[in-house]
Scaffold this motif. Structure first.
Motif, short mmCIF file in Angstrom:
data_model
loop_
_atom_site.label_atom_id
_atom_site.label_comp_id
_atom_site.label_asym_id
_atom_site.label_seq_id
_atom_site.Cartn_x
_atom_site.Cartn_y
_atom_site.Cartn_z
N GLU A 103 0.83 -1.21 0.00
CA GLU A 103 0.00 0.00 0.00
C GLU A 103 0.86 1.26 0.00
OE1 GLU A 103 -3.30 0.06 -0.39
OE2 GLU A 103 -3.41 -2.12 -0.38
N THR A 146 -1.49 -4.94 4.57
CA THR A 146 -2.79 -5.49 4.17
C THR A 146 -2.59 -6.99 3.97
OG1 THR A 146 -4.46 -5.55 2.40
CG2 THR A 146 -2.27 -4.88 1.76
N GLN A 158 -4.04 -8.39 1.51
CA GLN A 158 -4.66 -8.53 0.20
C GLN A 158 -3.99 -9.50 -0.78
OE1 GLN A 158 -5.70 -4.82 -1.83
NE2 GLN A 158 -5.24 -5.88 -3.76
N ARG A 178 1.29 0.30 9.54
CA ARG A 178 1.63 1.38 8.60
C ARG A 178 2.48 2.41 9.34
NH1 ARG A 178 -3.11 1.76 4.53
NH2 ARG A 178 -3.48 -0.48 4.34
N GLU A 193 2.80 5.40 9.56
CA GLU A 193 2.13 6.68 9.28
C GLU A 193 2.82 7.79 10.04
OE1 GLU A 193 -0.39 7.08 7.29
OE2 GLU A 193 -1.50 5.18 7.21
N LEU A 243 -3.34 5.15 13.27
CA LEU A 243 -2.51 4.36 14.16
C LEU A 243 -1.39 3.75 13.31
CD1 LEU A 243 -5.42 2.47 15.95
CD2 LEU A 243 -3.91 4.16 17.04
N GLU A 290 -10.78 -7.71 6.49
CA GLU A 290 -10.79 -7.70 5.02
C GLU A 290 -11.60 -8.87 4.46
OE1 GLU A 290 -6.94 -6.06 3.26
OE2 GLU A 290 -6.20 -6.77 5.18
N TYR A 301 -2.60 -2.12 -8.15
CA TYR A 301 -3.48 -3.27 -8.41
C TYR A 301 -4.93 -2.86 -8.68
CZ TYR A 301 -4.63 -2.40 -3.53
OH TYR A 301 -5.03 -1.79 -2.37
N GLU A 337 -12.78 8.15 6.14
CA GLU A 337 -12.68 6.84 5.45
C GLU A 337 -12.64 5.67 6.44
OE1 GLU A 337 -9.23 6.31 2.86
OE2 GLU A 337 -9.54 4.14 3.02
N ILE A 338 -13.63 4.79 6.33
CA ILE A 338 -13.64 3.61 7.19
C ILE A 338 -13.40 2.32 6.40
CG2 ILE A 338 -14.99 4.53 9.12
CD1 ILE A 338 -17.51 3.24 7.86
N VAL A 339 -13.61 2.37 5.09
CA VAL A 339 -13.42 1.19 4.26
C VAL A 339 -12.71 1.60 2.97
CG1 VAL A 339 -14.54 -0.79 3.13
CG2 VAL A 339 -15.68 0.32 5.06
N GLY A 340 -11.81 0.73 2.49
CA GLY A 340 -11.19 0.95 1.18
C GLY A 340 -11.14 -0.38 0.45
N ARG A 353 -9.76 -6.10 -8.65
CA ARG A 353 -8.31 -6.27 -8.77
C ARG A 353 -7.89 -6.36 -10.22
NH1 ARG A 353 -8.45 -4.61 -3.64
NH2 ARG A 353 -8.99 -6.24 -2.15
N GLY A 356 -11.36 -0.56 8.37
CA GLY A 356 -10.49 -0.13 9.46
C GLY A 356 -11.25 -0.32 10.78
O1 4AD Z 1 -7.71 1.92 2.18
P1 4AD Z 1 -6.68 0.93 2.65
O2 4AD Z 1 -5.27 1.36 2.60
O3 4AD Z 1 -6.94 -0.37 1.78
C1 4AD Z 1 -6.15 -1.47 1.74
O4 4AD Z 1 -5.18 -1.68 2.43
C2 4AD Z 1 -6.67 -2.54 0.83
N1 4AD Z 1 -5.56 -3.44 0.49
C3 4AD Z 1 -7.79 -3.29 1.51
C4 4AD Z 1 -8.35 -4.34 0.63
O5 4AD Z 1 -8.82 -4.04 -0.44
N2 4AD Z 1 -8.32 -5.58 1.07
O6 4AD Z 1 -7.03 0.49 4.14
C5 4AD Z 1 -8.30 -0.01 4.46
C6 4AD Z 1 -8.87 0.69 5.66
C7 4AD Z 1 -9.04 2.20 5.48
O7 4AD Z 1 -10.23 2.51 4.83
C8 4AD Z 1 -9.04 2.68 6.91
O8 4AD Z 1 -10.33 2.54 7.46
C9 4AD Z 1 -8.11 1.70 7.60
O9 4AD Z 1 -7.99 0.57 6.77
N3 4AD Z 1 -6.79 2.30 7.80
C10 4AD Z 1 -6.31 2.73 8.99
N4 4AD Z 1 -6.85 2.72 10.21
C11 4AD Z 1 -6.12 3.22 11.23
N5 4AD Z 1 -4.88 3.71 11.09
C12 4AD Z 1 -4.30 3.73 9.87
N6 4AD Z 1 -3.07 4.19 9.74
C13 4AD Z 1 -5.02 3.22 8.75
N7 4AD Z 1 -4.75 3.08 7.43
C14 4AD Z 1 -5.83 2.53 6.88
#
Ligand code: 4AD
Ligand code: MG
Length: 434
Positions: free
Chosen positions: A166, A186, A188, A209, A211, A219, A226, A333, A357-360, A364, A405
């Motif tokens: 990611e 992830t 994934q 991450r 971050e 966090l 997932e 991807y 953002e709560i879901v991503g 693929r 998340g």
């Molecule tokens: O949007 P993200 O980066 O998506 C993925 O990692 C994909 N590979 C997931 C997939 O398709 N299987 O992360 C998904 C979610 C985000 O929407 C967010 O809610 C949460 O993970 N997230 C975090 N939560 C807390 N702290 C962080 N640093 C986060 N980064 C992402």
């Protein structure tokens, strides 16, 4: 006092009268020279206990008089209703035993969030943390229930992984016997391998991450729930994500009225989120709403910032799914939509009330050439991803997935100010202890 005699504080309250034996920790204490009031807590509730000198005798009363909060005790007594007591019942103490005496507890009223985080090993006992951790447990249980009832198989990914997935800037490097590996950003890629064996799968696992953001939403170690499924397109996974989030909220409402009240969370709004339809819009439509309603100009190609996500969710007042972000800003991807060139078959779900953002997730890519090109543009060596490309060589199928998340969802449902309170021991750029 035999252990089997003890019941929880909630069980004692439910009993409502007669002899009871409870054990727990002192939550509050006050007293005079003749009578001592102790509010006891355990994992189920709190209850006021009254110790009278005339009843327990001078010596024992002296012990009670010196008790400090957080000492652990066993108490025998008679419970009865008392409207003045904090939970409507009171135990008149016949006898008690101090199990673990307590030094002056470092946490008292009105301490700073940083102090509470430094003392998280003690603050975790607070009623607010207890309520949140119970809701967290229900949310994770709900995720398992949701997918299992739909026939998904739980699949566990490795946490040590040989590549970033990611974005290289947020990957944690680990020394692996003198070599380098990384912590999972992830599940994934491994999920994409496993669907060829298991079809529809899900997991809830720790995710890492690096971050550098010091926001209330990031966090460095968090839990992501997932899912990945063969034969599934973008539209289908966005609908599953909506259903999953509604299901989680319903489970929390079903089991945690008491905790939500303690957290002062408006349950009416949660009931609305549990039943409402969540809209799906495209990135392009999002830009239009931002411009027309909020006079905000977002340049095409820019990811939505927090403030823009906040406005969008404010517009809909329920979680909103945004699809078709500009392909050039997306992970390698996420495929371009042949019907909407320049945009990717991907989505985010944005929660209202500023939780963003709560879901991503995405469909693929199955186009190896395109993925190689995009990896190279990011400075990655496509050689490291050869096993991933194998998945496209040996009987590829359309497939999609997403990640929730977990702490972001907890923070939103509980109405927390900071994501750090959604996990027992938070890890951020500035905090890796206790
Ligand atoms: O949007 P993200 O980066 O998506 C993925 O990692 C994909 N590979 C997931 C997939 O398709 N299987 O992360 C998904 C979610 C985000 O929407 C967010 O809610 C949460 O993970 N997230 C975090 N939560 C807390 N702290 C962080 N640093 C986060 N980064 C992402
Ligand atoms: Mg994302």
């Amino acid at each position: 006092m035999a252990d089997k005699e003890f019941i929880s504080i909630q069980e004692a309250i439910d009993k409502g009268e007669g002899k009871v034996a409870i054990r727990g920790w002192i939550y509050r204490e006050r007293g005079s020279s003749k009578i001592k009031f102790i509010v006891m807590r355990d994992e189920t509730n709190i209850i006021q206990c009254v110790i009278e000198k005339s009843k327990v005798g001078d010596e024992k009363f002296d012990v009670a008089d010196k008790l400090q909060i957080e000492a652990s005790m066993k108490i025998h007594g008679t419970i009865k209703e008392d409207k003045r007591a904090p939970t409507g019942y009171e135990i008149n103490v016949d006898d008690f035993e101090v199990v673990g005496p307590c030094d002056t507890f470092p946490i008292s009223k009105d301490q700073s969030p940083e102090f509470l985080l430094d003392n998280r090993h003690l603050w975790i006992r607070s009623r607010k943390m207890v309520a949140t951790m119970k809701i967290r447990s229900t949310i994770i249980g709900a995720i398992h229930k949701f997918f299992r009832e739909k026939g998904y198989i739980e699949f566990d990914p490795p946490i040590f992984q040989p590549t970033q997935s990611e974005g290289g800037s947020t990957v944690f490097k680990v020394d692996y016997f003198g070599d380098t590996t990384y912590l999972a950003q992830t599940w994934q890629f491994y999920a994409e391998a496993a669907i060829f064996a298991l079809g529809k799968i899900y997991d809830v696992s720790p995710t890492f991450r690096a971050e550098r953001s010091k926001t209330s939403r990031h966090l460095t170690e968090f839990w992501m729930a997932e899912m990945e499924a063969a034969w599934m397109n973008l539209h289908s996974v966005t609908e599953i994500a909506k259903e999953e989030i509604r299901f989680i909220i319903k489970e929390v409402l079903k089991h945690h009225q008491k905790e939500l009240e303690l957290l002062k969370r408006d349950t009416k709004i949660l009931e609305h989120y549990a039943e409402a339809e969540y809209p799906t819009i495209t990135y392009k439509e999002a830009l239009k709403i931002l411009k027309e309603k909020y006079n905000m100009d977002v340049q095409w190609g820019k990811d939505l910032r927090t403030i823009e996500e906040e406005k969008l969710a404010d517009h809909f007042k329920v979680p909103v799914v945004v699809t078709h972000y500009p392909v050039e800003t997306m992970a390698f991807y996420k495929p371009e939509d042949p019907k909407e060139p320049g945009t990717a078959l991907c989505f985010d779900m944005i929660a209202p009330e500023g939780y963003c953002e709560i879901v991503g997730g995405s469909q693929r890519s199955t186009d190896v050439e395109d993925m190689i090109k995009r990896l190279k543009a990011m400075g990655e060596d496509p050689k490291n991803y050869e096993w991933y490309f194998d998945l496209r060589k040996y009987g590829s199928v359309p497939h999609s997935g997403y990640g929730v998340g977990v702490e972001r969802v907890i923070a939103w449902i509980c109405g927390l100010e900071n994501i750090k309170d959604a996990i027992g021991f938070p890890r951020t750029m500035l905090r890796k202890t206790p």
